[in-house]
Design a protein around this motif. Structure first.
Motif, PDB file in Angstrom:
ATOM      1  N   PRO A 183      36.527 -39.599  -2.225  1.00 31.61           N
ATOM      2  CA  PRO A 183      34.889 -39.431  -2.541  1.00 31.61           C
ATOM      3  C   PRO A 183      34.298 -38.820  -1.098  1.00 31.61           C
ATOM      4  O   PRO A 183      34.589 -39.323  -0.101  1.00 31.61           O
ATOM      5  N   PRO A 187      27.743 -36.209  -2.978  1.00 30.43           N
ATOM      6  CA  PRO A 187      27.057 -36.866  -4.040  1.00 30.43           C
ATOM      7  C   PRO A 187      27.843 -37.803  -4.808  1.00 30.43           C
ATOM      8  O   PRO A 187      29.417 -37.639  -4.808  1.00 30.43           O
ATOM      9  N   ASP A 188      27.555 -38.484  -5.637  1.00 25.78           N
ATOM     10  CA  ASP A 188      28.595 -39.412  -6.566  1.00 25.78           C
ATOM     11  C   ASP A 188      29.454 -38.608  -7.352  1.00 25.78           C
ATOM     12  O   ASP A 188      28.787 -37.594  -8.080  1.00 25.78           O
ATOM     13  N   GLY A 189      30.669 -38.905  -7.485  1.00 24.07           N
ATOM     14  CA  GLY A 189      31.484 -38.203  -8.203  1.00 24.07           C
ATOM     15  C   GLY A 189      32.180 -37.073  -7.551  1.00 24.07           C
ATOM     16  O   GLY A 189      33.036 -36.381  -7.778  1.00 24.07           O
ATOM     17  N   SER A 190      31.473 -36.690  -6.235  1.00 25.66           N
ATOM     18  CA  SER A 190      32.158 -35.640  -5.669  1.00 25.66           C
ATOM     19  C   SER A 190      33.333 -35.948  -4.527  1.00 25.66           C
ATOM     20  O   SER A 190      33.389 -37.184  -4.273  1.00 25.66           O
ATOM     21  N   THR A 191      34.054 -35.171  -4.243  1.00 25.99           N
ATOM     22  CA  THR A 191      35.271 -35.452  -3.403  1.00 25.99           C
ATOM     23  C   THR A 191      35.156 -34.404  -2.322  1.00 25.99           C
ATOM     24  O   THR A 191      34.554 -33.510  -2.251  1.00 25.99           O
TER      25      THR A 191
END
Length: 274
Positions: A65, A68-72
């Motif tokens: 991670p 942003p949320d869900g991003s890698t």
């Protein structure tokens, strides 16, 4: 190379260029090779290379991670994190749109800095610049657009990418030959909406984009980056060569016909056409 003399006709105060073959030999040069120019977004391939070194060193995984949320990390490198161009503001869900983002590369630099326990500029210097002897290159600004470098140094980087010593060839292939999150539309800055807008990891993949800053002779496998400071760096695997050009005039309408014309002339000369 005679083709590089075309730069003398450009409306720029100063310019430097280098063409490097796959075996690392210099095919041609133009202008003051040791002069430092702002790279603008040609900084991104350097940052991406440092990120891949960090990946190979186990500092992080590409699918860890980040942002942003869900991003890698992978999303940040491929401009699919959903972050806006120059703001740390989420504009889309990760992986759904190709949104070119300087902010994403700033988050990437911060991610590397935290994981490695040192400022990103120091990590870049130790991981990439010093091993390659890039003594004229520094990152006083953003990991997305804040480096300065010389044509001589970018020639060293071009040789490394074509015959890597710092990275495993599979990592370079992942960044430069494999489209990350294929099929996504997106705007290529200065050239409008491209469908698809193919990118690897930190490197743009030319594909069949039109219009484009490379030439009509450039193979679809061509990859690289250009910068708003009037700089570009491309690699054409079919031609077995790379070309870096640095100028001190910002990118604009003047460059749109001249850059492809130079690229086509260089590729023609490399192929024995001139």
């Amino acid at each position: 190379m005679d083709s590089l003399r075309l730069i003398d006709q450009w409306p720029v105060p100063n310019a430097a260029a280098v063409v490097v073959r796959r075996d690392g030999t210099v095919a041609g040069t133009h202008g003051p090779l040791g002069r430092a120019f702002p790279l603008a977004s040609v900084t991104k391939p350097l940052t991406a290379y440092a990120a891949l070194v960090a990946y190979e060193e186990g500092v992080f995984e590409l699918d860890d991670p980040a942002g942003p949320d869900g991003s890698t990390v992978r999303h940040l490198l491929a401009h699919t994190s959903g972050l806006a161009f120059d703001e740390h503001r989420v504009m889309a869900a990760p992986g759904t749109r190709r949104m070119y983002s300087n902010a994403g590369f700033e988050v990437l630099g911060d991610t590397i800095a935290r994981a490695a326990g040192m400022p990103f500029a120091s990590y870049l210097r130790e991981a990439v610049l010093q091993p390659l002897g890039m003594t004229g290159t520094a990152l006083p600004g953003s990991p997305g657009a804040g480096a300065v470098s010389t044509a001589e140094d970018l020639g060293r980087f071009a040789a490394e990418v074509q015959a890597p010593r710092l990275l495993h060839p599979s990592s370079v292939a992942l960044a430069t030959r494999e489209v990350s999150f294929p099929g996504l539309r997106g705007v290529l800055p200065g050239y409008g909406l491209q469908d698809p807008n193919d990118w690897g990891l930190g490197f743009e993949i030319r594909g069949h984009k039109s219009p484009h800053w490379t030439g009509s002779r450039s193979a679809p496998t061509t990859f690289g980056h250009f910068g708003q400071s009037g700089t570009f760096l491309w690699f054409d695997p079919g031609a077995g060569a790379a070309c870096a050009v640095l100028t001190d005039r910002d990118f604009g309408p003047w460059a749109q016909p001249l850059w492809p014309a130079l690229t086509d002339a260089v590729l023609s000369e490399l192929a024995g056409g001139v």
